[in-house]
Motif scaffolding. Structure first.
Motif, PDB file in Angstrom:
ATOM      1  N   ASN A 188       0.736  -1.382   0.459  1.00 13.93           N
ATOM      2  CA  ASN A 188      -0.204   0.493   0.012  1.00 13.93           C
ATOM      3  C   ASN A 188       0.820   1.199  -0.256  1.00 13.93           C
ATOM      4  O   ASN A 188       0.571   2.310  -0.483  1.00 13.93           O
ATOM      5  N   GLU A 189       2.300   1.146   0.425  1.00 12.68           N
ATOM      6  CA  GLU A 189       3.134   2.294   0.325  1.00 12.68           C
ATOM      7  C   GLU A 189       3.230   2.974  -0.051  1.00 12.68           C
ATOM      8  O   GLU A 189       3.661   3.843  -1.358  1.00 12.68           O
ATOM      9  N   GLN A 190       3.950   1.367  -1.515  1.00 12.97           N
ATOM     10  CA  GLN A 190       4.299   1.760  -2.860  1.00 12.97           C
ATOM     11  C   GLN A 190       3.122   2.669  -4.121  1.00 12.97           C
ATOM     12  O   GLN A 190       3.952   3.014  -4.163  1.00 12.97           O
ATOM     13  N   VAL A 191       2.296   1.435  -3.566  1.00 11.44           N
ATOM     14  CA  VAL A 191       1.156   2.066  -4.409  1.00 11.44           C
ATOM     15  C   VAL A 191       0.972   3.775  -4.236  1.00 11.44           C
ATOM     16  O   VAL A 191       0.500   3.741  -5.249  1.00 11.44           O
ATOM     17  N   ALA A 192       1.133   4.155  -3.132  1.00 13.09           N
ATOM     18  CA  ALA A 192       0.643   5.347  -2.519  1.00 13.09           C
ATOM     19  C   ALA A 192       1.741   6.708  -2.889  1.00 13.09           C
ATOM     20  O   ALA A 192       1.283   7.293  -3.775  1.00 13.09           O
ATOM     21  N   ILE A 193       3.089   6.215  -3.177  1.00 16.38           N
ATOM     22  CA  ILE A 193       4.378   6.309  -3.857  1.00 16.38           C
ATOM     23  C   ILE A 193       4.325   6.323  -4.524  1.00 16.38           C
ATOM     24  O   ILE A 193       3.999   7.913  -5.754  1.00 16.38           O
ATOM     25  N   ASN A 194       3.912   5.582  -5.491  1.00 19.25           N
ATOM     26  CA  ASN A 194       4.041   5.474  -7.026  1.00 19.25           C
ATOM     27  C   ASN A 194       2.770   6.469  -7.698  1.00 19.25           C
ATOM     28  O   ASN A 194       2.902   7.382  -8.798  1.00 19.25           O
ATOM     29  N   GLN A 195       1.352   6.959  -7.415  1.00 17.82           N
ATOM     30  CA  GLN A 195       0.170   7.628  -7.670  1.00 17.82           C
ATOM     31  C   GLN A 195       0.487   8.833  -7.478  1.00 17.82           C
ATOM     32  O   GLN A 195       0.834   9.858  -8.429  1.00 17.82           O
ATOM     33  N   ASP A 196       1.205   9.045  -5.971  1.00 14.64           N
ATOM     34  CA  ASP A 196       1.817  10.379  -5.807  1.00 14.64           C
ATOM     35  C   ASP A 196       3.171  11.217  -7.263  1.00 14.64           C
ATOM     36  O   ASP A 196       2.756  12.078  -8.439  1.00 14.64           O
ATOM     37  N   LEU A 197       3.724  10.070  -7.825  1.00 15.81           N
ATOM     38  CA  LEU A 197       4.546  10.469  -8.814  1.00 15.81           C
ATOM     39  C   LEU A 197       3.595  11.232 -10.255  1.00 15.81           C
ATOM     40  O   LEU A 197       4.398  11.258 -10.393  1.00 15.81           O
ATOM     41  N   GLN A 198       3.269   9.584 -10.296  1.00 17.45           N
ATOM     42  CA  GLN A 198       1.748   9.599 -11.608  1.00 17.45           C
ATOM     43  C   GLN A 198       1.604  11.189 -11.491  1.00 17.45           C
ATOM     44  O   GLN A 198       1.319  11.489 -12.410  1.00 17.45           O
ATOM     45  N   ASP A 199       1.088  11.537 -10.153  1.00 18.75           N
ATOM     46  CA  ASP A 199       0.305  12.379  -9.843  1.00 18.75           C
ATOM     47  C   ASP A 199       0.431  13.816 -10.434  1.00 18.75           C
ATOM     48  O   ASP A 199       0.690  14.876 -10.980  1.00 18.75           O
ATOM     49  N   PHE A 200       1.824  13.815  -9.851  1.00 15.93           N
ATOM     50  CA  PHE A 200       3.257  14.973  -9.823  1.00 15.93           C
ATOM     51  C   PHE A 200       3.272  15.246 -11.576  1.00 15.93           C
ATOM     52  O   PHE A 200       3.001  15.933 -11.893  1.00 15.93           O
ATOM     53  N   PHE A 201       4.313  13.514 -12.165  1.00 14.49           N
ATOM     54  CA  PHE A 201       4.205  14.067 -13.082  1.00 14.49           C
ATOM     55  C   PHE A 201       2.853  14.603 -14.324  1.00 14.49           C
ATOM     56  O   PHE A 201       2.843  15.199 -15.636  1.00 14.49           O
ATOM     57  N   ALA A 202       2.119  14.064 -14.556  1.00 15.80           N
ATOM     58  CA  ALA A 202       1.100  14.337 -14.686  1.00 15.80           C
ATOM     59  C   ALA A 202       0.924  16.104 -14.873  1.00 15.80           C
ATOM     60  O   ALA A 202       0.153  17.044 -16.166  1.00 15.80           O
ATOM     61  N   LYS A 203       0.830  16.502 -13.613  1.00 21.34           N
ATOM     62  CA  LYS A 203       0.770  18.026 -13.654  1.00 21.34           C
ATOM     63  C   LYS A 203       1.697  18.549 -14.286  1.00 21.34           C
ATOM     64  O   LYS A 203       1.843  19.931 -14.798  1.00 21.34           O
ATOM     65  N   TRP A 204       3.086  18.049 -14.142  1.00 23.10           N
ATOM     66  CA  TRP A 204       4.377  18.607 -14.968  1.00 23.10           C
ATOM     67  C   TRP A 204       3.937  18.561 -15.764  1.00 23.10           C
ATOM     68  O   TRP A 204       4.212  20.117 -17.265  1.00 23.10           O
ATOM     69  N   CYS A 205       3.025  17.528 -17.242  1.00 17.45           N
ATOM     70  CA  CYS A 205       2.815  17.742 -18.224  1.00 17.45           C
ATOM     71  C   CYS A 205       2.372  18.941 -19.036  1.00 17.45           C
ATOM     72  O   CYS A 205       1.993  19.762 -19.538  1.00 17.45           O
ATOM     73  N   HIS A 206       0.713  19.111 -17.622  1.00 15.66           N
ATOM     74  CA  HIS A 206       0.096  19.756 -17.613  1.00 15.66           C
ATOM     75  C   HIS A 206       0.639  21.459 -17.563  1.00 15.66           C
ATOM     76  O   HIS A 206       0.209  22.122 -18.346  1.00 15.66           O
TER      77      HIS A 206
END
Length: 284
Positions: A57-75
């Protein structure tokens, strides 16, 4: 009797110490199976399973945070990129203007692909299966690639009718973008690309065929492997990451479609996407 009593006492002490040892290990927040050889002990198994669940669960949360950051960065990057495209229109040197526009269009395309890739790596929350008119979303992909189609003087032939498929429109455009982009990338001079469809009662097939470099026989079985770049490099003009077709195959599987490829080296490459007719499931 005395000997039996002594042996029983010794075994009892060993069992007691063992249980106390296990009890202490069970208080730890890390895996304990490596420290204990009693893998059939129920409490040890339950403990390590709970530890594994927490770490997962901790790793899933870390990966989700990274994906959210990267998606926001792209925008965020899209804003100055759009500004750069507008500024490029004011350049008077036609050759420089065209060369810069090509690089800006590539950046825009790669950003769009990256945004969709973020969603694919996550859960199914954003996946929306709908009844889609195939021609409409093929045209959307063509618009995404129009600059490169014109710049490479591609002779594009489209034979689509009124087929409907069940898919996610965002993912579907991504898939077609990748296949069409590859067809353009590895095309010859005066390239010809044919996009056509076939339909029967059970499925719809979408074909994207080019008359480009083709794929060598020993590369063909591995083109969907993660990171596999193959041996075709279009005379060094393009550098492949080996992720495009891997992501396409991953999406195809999640959507429940099928993909196949037929190719003859130095002659043609033809990708086929098969959409199963699942209308009955939507009418339940």
């Amino acid at each position: 009797s005395v000997c039996l009593g002594i042996f029983s006492f010794v075994d009892g002490m060993k069992f007691y110490r063992r249980e106390k040892e296990i009890e202490e290990y069970l208080k730890l927040d890390d895996f304990i199976y490596t420290e204990l050889d009693d893998l059939e002990h129920k409490d040890i198994m339950e403990h390590d399973f709970q530890v594994f669940q927490v770490k997962l669960n901790e790793q899933v949360a870390i990966n989700q945070d990274l994906q959210d950051f990267f998606a926001k960065w792209c925008h965020e990057v899209k804003i100055p990129l759009s500004a750069a495209m507008l500024m490029n229109e004011k350049i008077e040197n036609s050759l420089l203007k065209l060369q810069l526009k090509e690089q800006l269009e590539k950046m825009n395309l790669y950003l769009n692909l990256a945004l969709v890739s973020c969603k694919v790596q996550g859960a199914f929350d954003d996946l929306q299966i709908q009844k889609l008119k195939l021609k409409e979303w093929v045209n959307a992909s063509i618009r995404n690639n129009r600059f490169f189609l014109m710049n490479e003087n591609v002779n594009l032939k489209i034979d689509l009718h009124n087929e409907y498929v069940y898919s996610d429109k965002t993912w579907l455009v991504y898939i077609i973008d990748q296949l069409l982009g590859n067809a353009i990338k590895y095309a010859r001079e005066n390239a010809k690309i044919h996009i056509y469809s076939e339909q029967n009662e059970r499925s719809v097939q979408l074909y994207i065929k080019d008359e480009g470099e083709g794929i060598k026989d020993y590369d063909l079985p591995r083109i969907f492997d993660r990171g596999y770049v193959g041996s075709n490099h279009h005379n060094g003009k393009y550098k492949s990451t080996g992720m495009g077709l891997y992501m396409v195959n991953l999406m195809i599987k999640k959507l429940g479609h099928q993909i196949s490829v037929d190719s003859q080296y130095q002659q043609y490459t033809c990708f086929c996407i098969t959409f199963q007719n699942i209308e009955k499931h939507f009418n339940l």
